[in-house]
Enzyme design. Structure first.
Site, short mmCIF file in Angstrom:
data_model
loop_
_atom_site.label_atom_id
_atom_site.label_comp_id
_atom_site.label_asym_id
_atom_site.label_seq_id
_atom_site.Cartn_x
_atom_site.Cartn_y
_atom_site.Cartn_z
N GLY A 153 21.34 41.74 -11.00
CA GLY A 153 20.21 41.95 -10.10
C GLY A 153 19.99 40.86 -9.07
O GLY A 153 19.79 41.15 -7.88
N GLU A 185 28.57 47.83 -19.62
CA GLU A 185 28.24 49.19 -19.16
C GLU A 185 29.46 50.09 -19.24
O GLU A 185 29.36 51.29 -19.51
CB GLU A 185 27.66 49.11 -17.73
CG GLU A 185 26.23 48.57 -17.76
CD GLU A 185 25.83 47.75 -16.54
OE1 GLU A 185 26.46 47.87 -15.48
OE2 GLU A 185 24.87 46.96 -16.67
N SER A 238 20.41 38.53 -16.95
CA SER A 238 19.15 38.07 -16.37
C SER A 238 19.19 36.64 -15.86
O SER A 238 18.20 35.90 -15.98
CB SER A 238 17.99 38.28 -17.36
OG SER A 238 17.86 39.66 -17.67
N GLU A 270 28.11 38.12 -22.02
CA GLU A 270 26.90 38.81 -21.57
C GLU A 270 26.27 39.55 -22.74
O GLU A 270 26.68 40.67 -23.08
CB GLU A 270 27.23 39.84 -20.48
CG GLU A 270 27.83 39.25 -19.22
CD GLU A 270 27.63 40.19 -18.04
OE1 GLU A 270 26.93 39.79 -17.10
OE2 GLU A 270 28.14 41.32 -18.05
P1 13P Z 1 21.55 41.20 -14.65
O1 13P Z 1 21.80 39.85 -14.03
O2 13P Z 1 20.92 42.17 -13.73
O3 13P Z 1 20.89 41.07 -15.98
O4 13P Z 1 23.02 41.82 -14.95
C1 13P Z 1 23.94 41.08 -15.64
C2 13P Z 1 25.25 41.76 -15.55
O5 13P Z 1 25.46 42.78 -16.17
C3 13P Z 1 26.27 41.17 -14.68
O6 13P Z 1 27.51 41.75 -14.93
#
Ligand code: 13P
Length: 256
Positions: free
Chosen positions: A239, A102, A217, A172
């Protein structure tokens, strides 16, 4: 070499400091029998929650490591809105996420920026969690391994060969973040093994101790299969880290 798994909760921009305290207390209750020497746990709340969480961890002697989600490279100065690694170290932060996808996508962080951040984190005796991962388009065009390799090399280039073995790398895949679409355990293993080979090409010994997390996820139903893969040494959880029961079940993946 036996690597201690690290399960990290990245809360992103969620939970004010009251909500954060509540979550940590619930989590501590659910993990009351947990051996933090067997599976390490780091919590990465927003900056505004750090001092509150530090106080709670300290007062109740909880086993959690405090973590941050980002930091600047400089110790202080005219950088309005930024937080320095020196400030984080003063709050007993142990792990700092750098180069999350992000931040790369929404705040234009380059591999070079990430490399400087990782080095700044080490300079204050904290550990960087360096994030890498391909987009869906990159995967579909068969470029995932090359893209990830370039990210690993580029994002670690300011880290000394001595520090390299202490780095945490989080793989990731961008398409798996917040989508419910997890990489299969075999695909995640394959990429994490590739990342370890890339680290070995920089320094062989470092590749044996470097810890590689999978993120994207992760939930209580898929964590055991992912975490028991030979080259996956933990998870970076988004999440599912915002609910104490689901995060506690992920931490307890060995018991599932
Ligand atoms: P999620 O587990 O919500 O997919 O997010 C992963 C994440 O970006 C952890 O840094």
């Amino acid at each position: 070499m036996a690597r201690i798994p690290l399960i990290s909760g990245n809360w992103k921009m969620n939970l004010n400091h009251f909500e954060a305290i509540q979550l940590v207390q619930k989590l501590s209750y659910e993990l009351s029998g947990h051996d933090f020497g067997q599976v390490e746990v780091s919590l990465h709340p927003p900056y505004t929650d750090l001092r509150s969480i530090q106080t709670v961890i300290d007062a109740d002697r909880m086993g959690f490591e405090l973590g941050a989600q980002n930091c600047h490279t400089e110790a202080s100065g005219a950088f309005t809105g930024e937080i320095s690694p020196a400030m984080l170290a003063k709050l007993d932060v142990g792990y700092v996420i750098v180069g999350h996808s992000e931040r790369r996508a929404l705040f234009a962080e380059s591999n070079e920026d990430v490399a400087l951040k990782a080095s700044a984190v080490f300079a204050y005796e904290m550990t960087p969690i360096v994030c890498v991962g391909e987009t869906l388009q990159e995967r579909e065009s068969g470029q995932a391994a090359n893209i990830v390799e370039a990210q690993v090399v580029g994002s670690l280039k300011s880290v000394t060969s001595q520090q390299l073995g202490d780095v945490v790398i989080a793989y990731e895949p961008v398409w798996a973040i917040g989508t419910g679409a997890t990489a299969s355990a075999d695909d995640a293993q394959e990429m994490c093994a590739h990342i370890r080979t890339v680290v070995a090409s920089i320094r062989k010994e470092a590749s044996e101790s470097v810890r590689i997390q999978y993120g994207g996820s992760v939930n209580p139903s898929n964590s055991t299969e992912l975490m028991t893969m030979p080259d996956i040494d933990g998870a970076l959880v988004g999440g599912a880290s915002l609910q104490s029961d689901s995060f506690a079940r992920i931490v307890n993946f060995k018991e599932a």
